[in-house]
Design an enzyme around this catalytic site. Structure first.
Site, PDB file in Angstrom:
ATOM      1  N   MET A  30       0.839  -1.199   0.000  1.00 39.29           N
ATOM      2  CA  MET A  30       0.000   0.000   0.000  1.00 39.29           C
ATOM      3  C   MET A  30       0.878   1.255   0.000  1.00 39.29           C
ATOM      4  O   MET A  30       0.399   2.348   0.320  1.00 39.29           O
ATOM      5  CB  MET A  30      -0.943  -0.015   1.206  1.00 39.29           C
ATOM      6  CG  MET A  30      -1.895  -1.208   1.159  1.00 39.29           C
ATOM      7  SD  MET A  30      -3.387  -0.967   2.099  1.00 39.29           S
ATOM      8  CE  MET A  30      -2.718  -0.816   3.727  1.00 39.29           C
ATOM      9  N   GLY A  31       2.147   1.085  -0.363  1.00 38.80           N
ATOM     10  CA  GLY A  31       3.030   2.249  -0.472  1.00 38.80           C
ATOM     11  C   GLY A  31       3.536   2.739   0.865  1.00 38.80           C
ATOM     12  O   GLY A  31       3.508   2.014   1.848  1.00 38.80           O
ATOM     13  N   LEU A  33       6.638   3.243   1.412  1.00 33.07           N
ATOM     14  CA  LEU A  33       7.571   2.116   1.514  1.00 33.07           C
ATOM     15  C   LEU A  33       8.692   2.386   2.509  1.00 33.07           C
ATOM     16  O   LEU A  33       9.163   3.510   2.664  1.00 33.07           O
ATOM     17  CB  LEU A  33       8.162   1.820   0.133  1.00 33.07           C
ATOM     18  CG  LEU A  33       7.148   1.453  -0.949  1.00 33.07           C
ATOM     19  CD1 LEU A  33       7.853   1.192  -2.282  1.00 33.07           C
ATOM     20  CD2 LEU A  33       6.311   0.235  -0.550  1.00 33.07           C
ATOM     21  N   HIS A  34       9.089   1.300   3.183  1.00 33.10           N
ATOM     22  CA  HIS A  34      10.216   1.356   4.126  1.00 33.10           C
ATOM     23  C   HIS A  34      11.079   0.121   3.878  1.00 33.10           C
ATOM     24  O   HIS A  34      10.777  -0.695   2.992  1.00 33.10           O
ATOM     25  CB  HIS A  34       9.697   1.419   5.563  1.00 33.10           C
ATOM     26  CG  HIS A  34       8.650   0.389   5.874  1.00 33.10           C
ATOM     27  ND1 HIS A  34       8.920  -0.966   5.913  1.00 33.10           N
ATOM     28  CD2 HIS A  34       7.320   0.505   6.131  1.00 33.10           C
ATOM     29  CE1 HIS A  34       7.816  -1.630   6.205  1.00 33.10           C
ATOM     30  NE2 HIS A  34       6.822  -0.769   6.322  1.00 33.10           N
ATOM     31  N   HIS A  37       9.352  -3.333   3.455  1.00 33.87           N
ATOM     32  CA  HIS A  37       8.856  -3.609   2.105  1.00 33.87           C
ATOM     33  C   HIS A  37      10.020  -3.959   1.174  1.00 33.87           C
ATOM     34  O   HIS A  37       9.937  -4.888   0.384  1.00 33.87           O
ATOM     35  CB  HIS A  37       8.173  -2.368   1.517  1.00 33.87           C
ATOM     36  CG  HIS A  37       6.926  -1.940   2.212  1.00 33.87           C
ATOM     37  ND1 HIS A  37       6.824  -0.731   2.857  1.00 33.87           N
ATOM     38  CD2 HIS A  37       5.728  -2.544   2.362  1.00 33.87           C
ATOM     39  CE1 HIS A  37       5.595  -0.606   3.360  1.00 33.87           C
ATOM     40  NE2 HIS A  37       4.919  -1.691   3.081  1.00 33.87           N
ATOM     41  N   GLN A  61     -10.334  -2.749   2.447  1.00 36.26           N
ATOM     42  CA  GLN A  61      -9.818  -3.422   3.644  1.00 36.26           C
ATOM     43  C   GLN A  61      -9.757  -2.494   4.855  1.00 36.26           C
ATOM     44  O   GLN A  61      -9.311  -2.900   5.928  1.00 36.26           O
ATOM     45  CB  GLN A  61      -8.458  -4.058   3.369  1.00 36.26           C
ATOM     46  CG  GLN A  61      -7.306  -3.086   3.246  1.00 36.26           C
ATOM     47  CD  GLN A  61      -6.038  -3.784   2.812  1.00 36.26           C
ATOM     48  OE1 GLN A  61      -5.943  -4.281   1.689  1.00 36.26           O
ATOM     49  NE2 GLN A  61      -5.055  -3.854   3.705  1.00 36.26           N
ATOM     50  N   GLY A 148       4.753 -10.486   4.019  1.00 38.07           N
ATOM     51  CA  GLY A 148       5.551 -10.371   5.238  1.00 38.07           C
ATOM     52  C   GLY A 148       4.915 -11.085   6.429  1.00 38.07           C
ATOM     53  O   GLY A 148       3.692 -11.064   6.596  1.00 38.07           O
ATOM     54  N   SER A 186       6.896  -0.138   9.918  1.00 34.16           N
ATOM     55  CA  SER A 186       5.519  -0.019   9.456  1.00 34.16           C
ATOM     56  C   SER A 186       5.331   1.362   8.846  1.00 34.16           C
ATOM     57  O   SER A 186       5.930   2.338   9.310  1.00 34.16           O
ATOM     58  CB  SER A 186       4.564  -0.178  10.643  1.00 34.16           C
ATOM     59  OG  SER A 186       3.290   0.318  10.299  1.00 34.16           O
ATOM     60  N   SER A 187       4.483   1.415   7.834  1.00 34.69           N
ATOM     61  CA  SER A 187       4.200   2.716   7.212  1.00 34.69           C
ATOM     62  C   SER A 187       3.585   3.666   8.225  1.00 34.69           C
ATOM     63  O   SER A 187       3.691   4.890   8.090  1.00 34.69           O
ATOM     64  CB  SER A 187       3.230   2.529   6.044  1.00 34.69           C
ATOM     65  OG  SER A 187       3.738   1.596   5.132  1.00 34.69           O
TER      66      SER A 187
HETATM   67  P1  AMP Z   1       1.540  -3.019   3.404  1.00 31.96           P
HETATM   68  O1  AMP Z   1       2.036  -1.954   2.497  1.00 31.96           O
HETATM   69  O2  AMP Z   1       1.468  -2.633   4.830  1.00 31.96           O
HETATM   70  O3  AMP Z   1       0.268  -3.662   2.892  1.00 31.96           O
HETATM   71  O4  AMP Z   1       2.634  -4.171   3.365  1.00 31.96           O
HETATM   72  C1  AMP Z   1       3.011  -4.800   2.171  1.00 31.96           C
HETATM   73  C2  AMP Z   1       3.772  -6.050   2.480  1.00 31.96           C
HETATM   74  O5  AMP Z   1       4.949  -5.729   3.211  1.00 31.96           O
HETATM   75  C3  AMP Z   1       2.962  -7.032   3.361  1.00 31.96           C
HETATM   76  O6  AMP Z   1       3.166  -8.351   2.875  1.00 31.96           O
HETATM   77  C4  AMP Z   1       3.572  -6.824   4.722  1.00 31.96           C
HETATM   78  O7  AMP Z   1       3.461  -7.963   5.556  1.00 31.96           O
HETATM   79  C5  AMP Z   1       5.024  -6.529   4.372  1.00 31.96           C
HETATM   80  N1  AMP Z   1       5.663  -5.792   5.466  1.00 31.96           N
HETATM   81  C6  AMP Z   1       5.173  -4.710   6.128  1.00 31.96           C
HETATM   82  N2  AMP Z   1       6.007  -4.342   7.112  1.00 31.96           N
HETATM   83  C7  AMP Z   1       7.051  -5.222   7.096  1.00 31.96           C
HETATM   84  C8  AMP Z   1       8.224  -5.393   7.875  1.00 31.96           C
HETATM   85  N3  AMP Z   1       8.508  -4.591   8.895  1.00 31.96           N
HETATM   86  N4  AMP Z   1       9.067  -6.404   7.557  1.00 31.96           N
HETATM   87  C9  AMP Z   1       8.793  -7.241   6.519  1.00 31.96           C
HETATM   88  N5  AMP Z   1       7.691  -7.132   5.745  1.00 31.96           N
HETATM   89  C10 AMP Z   1       6.827  -6.149   6.029  1.00 31.96           C
END
Ligand code: AMP
Length: 281
Positions: A30-31, A33-34, A37, A61, A148, A186-187
């Site tokens: 969902m962008g 990014l860190h 991701h 969601q 993740g 986390s974003s």
């Molecule tokens: P999101 O943008 O939050 O939907 O995350 C996208 C993907 O990145 C999902 O599969 C998350 O589980 C993974 N992700 C988010 N935070 C982390 C993290 N700290 N370490 C590894 N993967 C992550």
């Protein structure tokens, strides 16, 4: 890096790639990014000939309109990071590309995987997640999907969805990337005020203590201690702390009856909801 905004353009390109025998790794996000991701992207780049990342803040969601509205959006920086890391394709669709008027998602039976934890505290969340991942996989048709462990329940539900679909897409579970002080990346972390940011690593510390305690204590004792520790930190509002079977995601009474256990928690800090988990064994 190539950027596609429409399904049609993306699919023409993917078809060409597949003709050339390329394996495709796909990382939906969902962008904002860190490094968490980016670790998924790096793993995909290592294991495939082409890597596709999607950035789509999926409205279906979010059960909380304010959370959706406040979700951080940093697309220019995201593009820079994806280019640096070597992602081949970014898919950046609008809502109507992902959900055209005639769009219908099949219904899935997650057999209780979606009932507890995030399922209980964010009604409708997982049907939205399943809907968007189903649709994105339908568009991209990757060889391997990278998700993740940070969202353990989500990963397990998507694993179940792929089984229900008899899909041959492989699913990888990638380790949780953490800040030096242990806070899961986390974003949402960027929204934490400085003082809250200092307190946030206690979530991981308390999960770590649970991992140590499960060796000698009962599940009930570990739960009691963890919830007490979280409640003692005034800035935290505990949403849940659960210990569940890693496969069924059901609560476990007797630790010897489960092969693998995972502790999952969600905590509000400065009005921001943070989730984390640890595989206890
Ligand atoms: P999101 O943008 O939050 O939907 O995350 C996208 C993907 O990145 C999902 O599969 C998350 O589980 C993974 N992700 C988010 N935070 C982390 C993290 N700290 N370490 C590894 N993967 C992550």
């Amino acid at each position: 890096m190539l950027l596609f905004k429409t399904v049609a353009d993306l699919q023409i390109h993917i078809a060409q790639q597949k003709q050339n025998g390329r394996t495709i790794g796909f990382v939906p996000t969902m962008g904002a990014l860190h490094q968490g991701h980016l670790s998924l992207m790096k793993q995909s780049i290592n294991e495939n000939t082409a890597t596709i990342c999607s950035i789509f803040v999926n409205p279906t969601q979010f059960n909380d309109a304010e959370d959706l509205q406040k979700y951080p959006r940093t697309i220019e920086k995201d593009i820079e990071l994806l280019t640096q890391v070597g992602v081949d394709i970014l898919f950046l669709p609008e809502v109507n590309e992902v959900y055209p008027d005639n769009w219908q998602t099949p219904s899935f039976d997650f057999q209780g995987l979606d009932e507890l934890m995030e399922g209980e505290h964010r009604p409708g969340h997982f049907s939205g997640v399943a809907e968007v991942v189903y649709r994105l996989l339908d568009i991209v048709q990757p060889t391997t999907l990278y998700m993740g462990q940070k969202d353990y329940q989500q990963w397990r539900i998507i694993q179940s969805m792929l089984t229900q679909l008899s899909s041959d897409i492989r699913l990888k579970r990638c380790v949780i990337e953490r800040e030096i002080d242990g806070l899961a990346m986390s974003s949402r972390n960027v929204r934490l005020p400085e003082e809250a940011r200092m307190i946030a690593p206690n979530i991981n510390k308390i999960l770590e203590l649970a991992r140590q305690e499960i060796i000698t204590l009962t599940i009930q004792e570990v739960l009691l201690n963890a919830r007490k520790r979280l409640n003692e930190i005034a800035e935290f509002t505990l949403d849940y702390f659960e210990i569940v079977d890693a496969q069924s995601l059901q609560r476990v009474e007797n630790k010897d009856k489960s092969e693998s256990l995972v502790a999952c928690t969600a905590v509000y800090l400065a009005n921001i909801r943070l989730i984390d988990n640890i595989i206890l064994r």
